[in-house]
Write an enzyme that holds these catalytic residues in place. Structure first.
Site, PDB file in Angstrom:
ATOM      1  N   ARG A 271       0.804  -1.218   0.000  1.00  0.00           N
ATOM      2  CA  ARG A 271       0.000   0.000   0.000  1.00  0.00           C
ATOM      3  C   ARG A 271       0.840   1.273   0.000  1.00  0.00           C
ATOM      4  O   ARG A 271       0.504   2.269   0.653  1.00  0.00           O
ATOM      5  CB  ARG A 271      -0.972   0.002   1.180  1.00  0.00           C
ATOM      6  CG  ARG A 271      -1.947  -1.180   1.186  1.00  0.00           C
ATOM      7  CD  ARG A 271      -2.762  -1.233  -0.112  1.00  0.00           C
ATOM      8  NE  ARG A 271      -3.660  -2.387  -0.125  1.00  0.00           N
ATOM      9  CZ  ARG A 271      -3.370  -3.550  -0.729  1.00  0.00           C
ATOM     10  NH1 ARG A 271      -2.238  -3.701  -1.390  1.00  0.00           N
ATOM     11  NH2 ARG A 271      -4.229  -4.543  -0.712  1.00  0.00           N
TER      12      ARG A 271
ATOM     13  N   SER B 292     -11.639  -2.012   1.558  1.00  0.00           N
ATOM     14  CA  SER B 292     -11.091  -2.474   2.837  1.00  0.00           C
ATOM     15  C   SER B 292     -10.859  -1.271   3.746  1.00  0.00           C
ATOM     16  O   SER B 292     -10.140  -0.342   3.378  1.00  0.00           O
ATOM     17  CB  SER B 292      -9.777  -3.226   2.616  1.00  0.00           C
ATOM     18  OG  SER B 292      -9.994  -4.395   1.858  1.00  0.00           O
TER      19      SER B 292
ATOM     20  N   GLU C 280      -6.993   1.963   5.977  1.00  0.00           N
ATOM     21  CA  GLU C 280      -6.522   1.905   4.599  1.00  0.00           C
ATOM     22  C   GLU C 280      -7.240   2.958   3.761  1.00  0.00           C
ATOM     23  O   GLU C 280      -6.686   3.470   2.795  1.00  0.00           O
ATOM     24  CB  GLU C 280      -6.763   0.511   4.009  1.00  0.00           C
ATOM     25  CG  GLU C 280      -6.240   0.366   2.585  1.00  0.00           C
ATOM     26  CD  GLU C 280      -6.198  -1.081   2.113  1.00  0.00           C
ATOM     27  OE1 GLU C 280      -6.508  -1.309   0.948  1.00  0.00           O
ATOM     28  OE2 GLU C 280      -5.848  -1.961   2.917  1.00  0.00           O
TER      29      GLU C 280
END
EC number: 1.3.1.98
Length: 303
Positions: free
Chosen positions: A176, A226, A296
């Site tokens: 990420r 998410s 996230e």
């Protein structure tokens, strides 16, 4: 900067489509968010670059977004300018097994084109929402694949308004994250390298992954994907479930009963309801397992 002055500065600019006092809930998959003072939707690379340069030169606060699939925007909205690099800036070219596309191209569109050309290697991404620019920025991944596996070059605008081409090795891809975040770059275009494959096999794999995604994720309700990053050695969804939080609700914000890794909007959820639920989940999971879940989704906006 005063809104009236901001409106005057942008009123006659040719940066693509320009919207004033635009509700962000119309541009996020969460369907949450107050108005942006100004939203610019460029259609060409020149418009992208010129709009960003104009903001920088005039000391105007700006925010770059893609298709808004991982954003949680405050109900008070965003002051300054939102530059939306999405539909309109989405050209795709195929050169052998190379796919060259502008950063606003939807990942789903790239997947369909790769299938049409019998190019394998992009199947893992076929169900990821959002644009390729956002996917590159976050090194998006699913089902064992990541963007770093298929990217060869990334065309970016740097902080000095220079257009630069970065190789895969220069992108510092990680979970990420990437150089785009580290150096506050703006993705303009991407070159992907796929492999020649069999149409039927590629199609079958895409159908299988789609079925797995649809059967496990709450795709029928607005969400930001998410909610939390995966903690090392654990899964956020399982921690939340094990903490007894499946289906917990605050207002119209809810931890999905289908997949605890997702927070969903049950109707008219506000930013405060979602944010309160995020904080509640973080505290309970930390108290039970001594693990702090990190969001996230990207939380943005001004008070």
């Amino acid at each position: 900067m005063e809104i009236s002055k901001l409106y005057t500065l942008f009123k006659d600019k040719s940066f693509g489509e320009i919207l004033f006092d635009e509700p962000m809930k119309n541009h996020t998959s969460f369907k949450i968010g107050g108005p942006a003072d100004i939203m610019v939707i460029p259609n060409t690379e020149r418009e992208v670059i010129e709009s960003i340069k104009f903001c920088r030169d005039n000391h105007i606060k700006y925010f770059i977004m893609g298709n808004g699939t991982n954003l949680l925007v405050k109900d008070t909205g965003i002051r300054g300018v939102v530059i939306k690099i999405a539909n309109g800036f989405d050209n795709i070219e195929i050169d052998g097994n190379k796919v060259i596309c502008q950063s606003g191209t939807l990942i789903s569109v790239i997947a369909k084109e790769a299938l049409r050309q019998s190019l394998a290697g992009f199947e893992f991404a076929s169900g990821i929402p959002g644009t390729i620019g956002g996917a590159i920025t976050m090194n998006a991944g699913a089902y064992g694949g990541e963007m770093k596996d298929i990217v060869t070059k990334v065309r970016v605008l740097d902080k000095n308004n220079n257009v630069v081409e970065l190789t895969n090795g220069e992108m510092n891809f990680r979970y990420r994250g990437s150089t785009v975040i580290d150096q506050e770059l703006v993705v303009l275009g991407v070159e992907l390298e796929l492999e020649e494959g069999e149409y039927s096999q590629i199609e079958e794999k895409m159908k299988d992954l789609t079925h797995r995604r649809v059967s496990k994720q709450p795709l029928d309700l607005p969400s930001g994907g998410s909610t939390f990053k995966r903690p090392t050695g654990f899964y956020a969804g399982k921690l939340i479930d094990d903490a007894g939080l499946r289906g917990i609700r605050y207002g119209d914000a809810q931890i999905s009963e289908k997949h605890c890794g997702f927070m969903v909007n049950r109707g008219e959820a506000t930013f405060d309801e979602v944010f309160t639920l995020i904080k509640t989940v973080q505290k309970i999971v930390y108290d039970k397992f001594n693990i702090m879940l990190e969001p996230e989704i990207k939380i943005i906006g001004d008070d």
